[in-house]
Design a protein around this motif. Structure first.
Motif, PDB file in Angstrom:
ATOM      1  N   HIS A  43       0.831  -1.196   0.000  1.00  0.00           N
ATOM      2  CA  HIS A  43       0.000   0.000   0.000  1.00  0.00           C
ATOM      3  C   HIS A  43       0.868   1.250   0.000  1.00  0.00           C
ATOM      4  N   GLU A  44       1.929   1.228   0.817  1.00  0.00           N
ATOM      5  CA  GLU A  44       2.805   2.389   0.905  1.00  0.00           C
ATOM      6  C   GLU A  44       3.540   2.640  -0.405  1.00  0.00           C
ATOM      7  N   SER A  45       3.871   1.575  -1.139  1.00  0.00           N
ATOM      8  CA  SER A  45       4.641   1.742  -2.364  1.00  0.00           C
ATOM      9  C   SER A  45       3.821   2.377  -3.475  1.00  0.00           C
ATOM     10  N   GLU A  46       2.465   2.326  -3.373  1.00  0.00           N
ATOM     11  CA  GLU A  46       1.612   2.853  -4.420  1.00  0.00           C
ATOM     12  C   GLU A  46       1.334   4.340  -4.263  1.00  0.00           C
ATOM     13  N   HIS A  47       1.611   4.882  -3.097  1.00  0.00           N
ATOM     14  CA  HIS A  47       1.243   6.278  -2.846  1.00  0.00           C
ATOM     15  C   HIS A  47       2.421   7.032  -2.238  1.00  0.00           C
ATOM     16  N   ALA A  48       2.480   8.302  -2.535  1.00  0.00           N
ATOM     17  CA  ALA A  48       3.494   9.148  -1.909  1.00  0.00           C
ATOM     18  C   ALA A  48       3.149   9.328  -0.440  1.00  0.00           C
ATOM     19  N   PRO A  49       4.144   9.590   0.398  1.00  0.00           N
ATOM     20  CA  PRO A  49       3.854   9.832   1.819  1.00  0.00           C
ATOM     21  C   PRO A  49       2.834  10.949   1.985  1.00  0.00           C
ATOM     22  N   TYR A  50       1.949  10.759   2.960  1.00  0.00           N
ATOM     23  CA  TYR A  50       0.890  11.746   3.206  1.00  0.00           C
ATOM     24  C   TYR A  50       1.504  13.055   3.696  1.00  0.00           C
ATOM     25  N   GLU A  51       1.103  14.155   3.073  1.00  0.00           N
ATOM     26  CA  GLU A  51       1.651  15.458   3.437  1.00  0.00           C
ATOM     27  C   GLU A  51       0.658  16.192   4.326  1.00  0.00           C
ATOM     28  N   THR A  52       1.136  16.761   5.398  1.00  0.00           N
ATOM     29  CA  THR A  52       0.286  17.537   6.299  1.00  0.00           C
ATOM     30  C   THR A  52       0.688  18.997   6.245  1.00  0.00           C
ATOM     31  N   TYR A  53      -0.148  19.827   6.787  1.00  0.00           N
ATOM     32  CA  TYR A  53       0.097  21.271   6.773  1.00  0.00           C
ATOM     33  C   TYR A  53       1.360  21.618   7.547  1.00  0.00           C
ATOM     34  N   ARG A  54       2.344  22.160   6.846  1.00  0.00           N
ATOM     35  CA  ARG A  54       3.601  22.630   7.426  1.00  0.00           C
ATOM     36  C   ARG A  54       4.308  21.544   8.241  1.00  0.00           C
ATOM     37  N   GLY A  55       4.058  20.296   7.839  1.00  0.00           N
ATOM     38  CA  GLY A  55       4.746  19.190   8.486  1.00  0.00           C
ATOM     39  C   GLY A  55       4.217  18.811   9.855  1.00  0.00           C
TER      40      GLY A  55
END
Length: 481
Positions: A4-16
């Motif tokens: 699952h992780e390999s199919e998607h870029a890491p989830y980005e949150t507001y200002r880290g």
């Protein structure tokens, strides 16, 4: 999860910023986790296991001779009760009426705890508790945290997290206790029984029921003979002369002619002697069936407090460099009450004594003596001891006074029950159990050496005994609480 992780870029949150309020990473939260039914099923098993552990700790406390184990059973029984209460609330939140919390989740799981309850000696009991059941429960809680949804089931995750903190402490205590008490020869001798325990747990589908469940019950071992509570308090060999009534510490403590620092020394004795209160309260809890769970939880909290008070006395003597093992720690209070009164009568006596500690001549007075003594440790102990006893009075009002009608009725009944309790002081001597020697001079002399002072002859000669105060040789109230 890796796919699952390999199919998607890491989830980005507001200002880290950490996602999801800091509960977990988004990657962890995208797996479905357990259903409500699966969660409730496991939580009910945890509840059952902790409830059985609570009962084992409390019911085996009185007859356990080793002081440190009495204390650990008091502490760990209280912790188990606290987590039982938390799990009861959580299951009640999860769409589950009727809750079915009093049901046995599996016959082999019941056998598993019956076997530990019925362990015939200290070594096997400690092995069953700390070497088997508690580690199994801790591992089941870890599995639950891994497999349930960290957001959807966040309240349960939190309960498991807190329970694990304390269960891991129990496991660590158990490892040291087992290393001290159970040698290789003993382990070999109990190997068949330990194999039976493992077979029972496996047949139950594991503690959490996640493995295949057997259709038949495993044959009992120790529990072929049903467990029977033993109300006779036992003490290990360090408790010398436990029938001794040669000194009346209450009479000395309340005599304002004596210096506060010296009376504080006697107060440390009073505190360590409170070991008899958990021994008595365990009998009340164990022999009072069919009460609401909150009764057992609150009474076990009080039992643990009383064990802490005994520890305060031990610590106080240690702070002075005095070996408490030289002092006769009398146990006839719990012995006589457990063997002469019914459970409700024992509770009545406990409440009656507690009420006697509430006026200014009770716990406040003890705190004032400790504060005036210049011993900051004793002042701290008496400050918290006083607070504890106020709580205990409230517990008594909730669970004892309500049975009696009015507060005055409850106090009068406790007074009548207390007058029925008889200590055969002369008989103890005639049977060679004690000589009621006056141990105070040697304790006072040793304390003076630590303080760098000379003993006062008048204080040195203190010899007020229970026997000298009561011609009929009945025990006067010791205010053990």
């Amino acid at each position: 999860m890796a796919e699952h992780e390999s199919e998607h870029a890491p989830y980005e949150t507001y200002r880290g910023l950490p996602p999801l309020g800091g509960v977990c990473a988004m990657e962890e939260a995208t797996a479905p986790g357990l259903s409500v039914d699966e969660s409730v099923g496991r939580l009910k098993r945890f509840h059952y296991a902790l409830k059985r552990l609570h009962r084992i700790f409390v019911s085996r406390l009185t007859a356990e001779p080793i002081y440190e184990l009495k204390l650990s059973y008091s502490h760990h029984g209280h912790l188990c009760a606290e987590h039982v209460s938390s799990l009861r609330r959580r299951v009640g939140e999860m769409r589950e009426p009727p809750l079915g919390l009093e049901d046995v989740p599996d016959g082999n799981l019941e056998l598993y705890f019956d076997e530990i309850q019925s362990a015939p000696n200290t070594e096997e009991l400690v092995m069953g508790l700390y070497g088997q059941a508690i580690p199994a429960l801790a591992e089941a809680l870890r599995r639950y945290r891994r497999e349930t949804h960290p957001v959807a089931d966040a309240p349960s995750v939190r309960l498991c997290r807190f329970a694990l903190l304390e269960l891991e402490d129990m496991v660590a205590f158990g490892e040291r206790a087992l290393a001290s008490l159970v040698d290789d020869e003993a382990r070999l001798a109990m190997a068949p029984w330990l194999a039976t325990l493992k077979e029972m747990l496996s047949a139950a589908g594991g503690l959490d029921g996640t493995e295949p469940v057997a259709e038949s019950l495993v044959e009992r071992w120790h529990s072929k003979t049903p467990y029977v509570f033993d109300p006779i308090p036992q003490r290990d060999e360090r408790f010398v002369d436990p029938y001794n009534a040669g000194v009346n510490p209450e009479a000395f403590l309340y005599d304002e002619a004596y210096p506060a620092r010296v009376r504080t020394l006697m107060m440390y004795y009073k505190r360590i002697r409170e070991l008899d209160v958990p021994e008595m309260m365990a009998s009340v809890i164990e022999q009072t069936p069919d009460k609401p769970w909150d009764y057992y939880a609150e009474m076990t909290r009080q039992l643990w407090d009383e064990a802490r008070h005994s520890m305060m006395g031990e610590i106080g003597f240690a702070s002075l460099g005095i070996d408490w093992r030289k002092i006769p720690i009398n146990f006839t209070w719990s012995l006589n009450i457990n063997t002469q009164l019914k459970p409700i009568e024992r509770h009545a006596v406990l409440f009656f004594i507690e009420q006697g500690l509430m006026p200014k001549t009770g716990k406040r007075f003890e705190w004032e003596v400790a504060f005036a003594s210049g011993d900051p440790l004793s002042a701290t102990f008496q400050d918290f001891d006083w607070a504890d006893e106020v709580l205990h009075s409230q517990i008594g009002r909730r669970w004892y006074v309500t049975q009696m009608g009015t507060l005055n009725d409850a106090i009068d009944y406790g007074d009548r029950c207390w007058t029925q309790v008889v200590s055969d002081w002369k008989g103890y001597v005639e049977r060679g159990l004690t000589e009621h020697r006056n141990w105070w001079p040697e304790l006072y002399r040793e304390a003076c050496e630590r303080w760098g002072t000379s003993p006062d002859p008048e204080i040195m000669n203190y010899a007020t005994t229970y026997e000298s105060q009561r011609a009929d040789l009945k025990e006067i109230p010791q205010a053990s609480g």
